[in-house]
Design a protein around this motif. Structure first.
Motif, PDB file in Angstrom:
ATOM      1  N   ASP A 140       0.886  -1.119  -0.098  1.00  0.00           N
ATOM      2  CA  ASP A 140       0.167   0.093   0.018  1.00  0.00           C
ATOM      3  C   ASP A 140       0.923   1.299   0.039  1.00  0.00           C
ATOM      4  OD1 ASP A 140      -1.798   2.257   0.575  1.00  0.00           O
ATOM      5  OD2 ASP A 140      -2.919   0.822   1.574  1.00  0.00           O
ATOM      6  N   ALA A 141       1.009   2.026  -1.116  1.00  0.00           N
ATOM      7  CA  ALA A 141       1.607   3.302  -1.055  1.00  0.00           C
ATOM      8  C   ALA A 141       1.450   4.222  -0.230  1.00  0.00           C
ATOM      9  CB  ALA A 141       1.803   3.613  -2.658  1.00  0.00           C
ATOM     10  N   ASP A 142       0.156   4.322   0.198  1.00  0.00           N
ATOM     11  CA  ASP A 142      -0.272   5.303   1.103  1.00  0.00           C
ATOM     12  C   ASP A 142       0.100   4.983   2.574  1.00  0.00           C
ATOM     13  OD1 ASP A 142      -1.450   7.149  -0.413  1.00  0.00           O
ATOM     14  OD2 ASP A 142      -3.258   6.087  -0.732  1.00  0.00           O
ATOM     15  N   GLN A 143       0.643   3.828   2.938  1.00  0.00           N
ATOM     16  CA  GLN A 143       1.260   3.375   4.111  1.00  0.00           C
ATOM     17  C   GLN A 143       2.568   3.483   4.417  1.00  0.00           C
ATOM     18  OE1 GLN A 143      -0.541  -0.321   5.657  1.00  0.00           O
ATOM     19  NE2 GLN A 143      -2.402   0.088   4.628  1.00  0.00           N
ATOM     20  N   THR A 144       2.981   4.224   5.319  1.00  0.00           N
ATOM     21  CA  THR A 144       4.338   4.329   5.622  1.00  0.00           C
ATOM     22  C   THR A 144       4.797   3.932   7.119  1.00  0.00           C
ATOM     23  OG1 THR A 144       4.451   6.285   4.292  1.00  0.00           O
ATOM     24  CG2 THR A 144       6.345   6.029   6.058  1.00  0.00           C
ATOM     25  N   LEU A 145       5.787   2.741   6.934  1.00  0.00           N
ATOM     26  CA  LEU A 145       6.516   2.320   8.411  1.00  0.00           C
ATOM     27  C   LEU A 145       7.378   3.050   9.023  1.00  0.00           C
ATOM     28  CD1 LEU A 145       6.698  -0.061  10.604  1.00  0.00           C
ATOM     29  CD2 LEU A 145       8.376  -1.090   9.034  1.00  0.00           C
ATOM     30  N   PHE A 146       7.341   3.672  10.089  1.00  0.00           N
ATOM     31  CA  PHE A 146       8.124   4.487  10.591  1.00  0.00           C
ATOM     32  C   PHE A 146       8.841   3.396  11.983  1.00  0.00           C
ATOM     33  CE2 PHE A 146       5.810   7.784   8.980  1.00  0.00           C
ATOM     34  CZ  PHE A 146       6.721   8.805   8.866  1.00  0.00           C
ATOM     35  N   VAL A 147      10.126   3.430  11.740  1.00  0.00           N
ATOM     36  CA  VAL A 147      11.270   2.704  12.759  1.00  0.00           C
ATOM     37  C   VAL A 147      11.964   3.464  13.497  1.00  0.00           C
ATOM     38  CG1 VAL A 147      12.341   0.650  13.120  1.00  0.00           C
ATOM     39  CG2 VAL A 147      10.677   0.454  11.318  1.00  0.00           C
ATOM     40  N   TYR A 148      12.090   3.564  14.916  1.00  0.00           N
ATOM     41  CA  TYR A 148      13.103   4.265  15.537  1.00  0.00           C
ATOM     42  C   TYR A 148      13.986   3.434  16.302  1.00  0.00           C
ATOM     43  CZ  TYR A 148       9.598   7.867  14.841  1.00  0.00           C
ATOM     44  OH  TYR A 148       8.636   8.982  14.390  1.00  0.00           O
ATOM     45  N   THR A 149      15.097   3.793  16.193  1.00  0.00           N
ATOM     46  CA  THR A 149      16.344   2.928  16.902  1.00  0.00           C
ATOM     47  C   THR A 149      17.479   3.692  17.511  1.00  0.00           C
ATOM     48  OG1 THR A 149      17.611   2.807  14.738  1.00  0.00           O
ATOM     49  CG2 THR A 149      16.121   1.107  15.019  1.00  0.00           C
ATOM     50  N   ALA A 150      18.141   3.013  18.314  1.00  0.00           N
ATOM     51  CA  ALA A 150      19.380   3.700  18.817  1.00  0.00           C
ATOM     52  C   ALA A 150      20.452   2.688  19.080  1.00  0.00           C
ATOM     53  CB  ALA A 150      19.112   4.101  20.335  1.00  0.00           C
ATOM     54  N   ALA A 151      21.787   3.191  18.758  1.00  0.00           N
ATOM     55  CA  ALA A 151      22.894   2.160  18.647  1.00  0.00           C
ATOM     56  C   ALA A 151      23.137   1.552  20.046  1.00  0.00           C
ATOM     57  CB  ALA A 151      24.174   3.074  18.389  1.00  0.00           C
ATOM     58  N   SER A 152      23.422   0.337  20.057  1.00  0.00           N
ATOM     59  CA  SER A 152      23.725  -0.216  21.269  1.00  0.00           C
ATOM     60  C   SER A 152      24.808   0.287  21.938  1.00  0.00           C
ATOM     61  CB  SER A 152      24.150  -1.750  20.926  1.00  0.00           C
ATOM     62  OG  SER A 152      23.200  -2.462  20.044  1.00  0.00           O
ATOM     63  N   GLY A 153      24.483  -0.009  23.293  1.00  0.00           N
ATOM     64  CA  GLY A 153      25.217   0.745  24.237  1.00  0.00           C
ATOM     65  C   GLY A 153      25.186   2.372  24.543  1.00  0.00           C
ATOM     66  N   THR A 154      24.329   2.956  23.716  1.00  0.00           N
ATOM     67  CA  THR A 154      24.157   4.208  24.077  1.00  0.00           C
ATOM     68  C   THR A 154      23.023   4.724  25.157  1.00  0.00           C
ATOM     69  OG1 THR A 154      22.298   4.464  22.301  1.00  0.00           O
ATOM     70  CG2 THR A 154      24.699   4.887  21.521  1.00  0.00           C
ATOM     71  N   PRO A 155      23.055   5.713  25.903  1.00  0.00           N
ATOM     72  CA  PRO A 155      22.072   6.120  26.628  1.00  0.00           C
ATOM     73  C   PRO A 155      20.748   5.772  26.122  1.00  0.00           C
ATOM     74  CG  PRO A 155      24.053   7.745  26.879  1.00  0.00           C
ATOM     75  CD  PRO A 155      24.082   6.726  25.691  1.00  0.00           C
ATOM     76  N   ALA A 156      20.471   6.153  25.018  1.00  0.00           N
ATOM     77  CA  ALA A 156      19.271   6.188  24.305  1.00  0.00           C
ATOM     78  C   ALA A 156      18.599   4.720  24.138  1.00  0.00           C
ATOM     79  CB  ALA A 156      19.175   6.789  22.798  1.00  0.00           C
TER      80      ALA A 156
END
Length: 212
Positions: A161-177
């Protein structure tokens, strides 16, 4: 129409492939917030970690499961985003892109009209005619449970579906985030979100950290 897949909830009339739900569940196991936005920035699917980070859209009536409505009409959004003005302006520009693709969408027209009436900033940014197609970037959060964190995001158009967008949020391993995301995932699994997952329309309309 509301559809559930192992705790992931979606309100839509178009069903995504089960693989999309499985992907979001797998991202939960990797401590990665993820959600699928559709036309008008409707929140179609959201995993548990994203619900804990941003807000429990599952507990909202279907009409209110919209990211633009959250940004402009929920005071929690301004507390959550230290860079609220930039986030909000980009949200308007993304809606403007959607308006260009679907100029005859009455639901989008109704949303723009409501936000224009209720928020002066939205009205001003909409008049700028800025257009934005998101692909990747960083976003800062100030979360009341785990504190400050900066995450990298990627926006991926779903193949079915071109009208659907997947947003994925990540942080590098070992970081405070990354540590903060692990704590957030643990907190959401142990406290508010198992209760919120079974919420129905008309349930408490606040982010999960406000219900604990």
């Amino acid at each position: 129409m509301e559809i559930s897949w192992n705790g992931l909830t979606r309100a839509t009339t178009t069903v995504s492939k089960p693989a999309t739900y499985q992907l979001l569940e797998t991202l939960d196991e990797a401590f990665s917030p993820a959600l699928v936005l559709g036309r008008r920035l409707d929140v179609l699917t959201i995993n548990r970690t994203a619900r804990a980070l941003v807000g429990d859209f599952v507990a909202l009536p279907a009409r209110e499961r919209n990211y633009a409505r959250f940004v402009f009409l929920d005071a929690a959004a301004r507390d959550l985003h230290p860079d609220w003005a930039a986030v909000a302006a980009d949200t308007v520009a993304t809606l403007r892109l959607d308006a260009g693709r679907h100029p005859d969408d009455p639901a989008l027209g109704a949303l723009v009209g409501e936000l224009s009436v209720r928020d002066e900033d939205f009205r001003r940014w909409w008049a700028d005619h800025r257009v934005l197609a998101r692909s990747n970037g960083t976003k800062r959060y100030h979360h009341p449970v785990v504190g400050d964190l900066t995450l990298t995001y990627q926006a991926l158009t779903l193949p079915d579906d071109a009208d659907q967008t997947l947003f994925v949020y990540t942080a590098a391993s070992g970081t405070p985030a990354h540590t903060a995301l692990r704590l957030l995932a643990q907190w959401s699994a142990e406290t508010a979100l198992p209760r919120a997952a079974s919420a129905t329309d008309g349930a408490a309309r606040r982010p999960p950290w406000r219900r604990c």
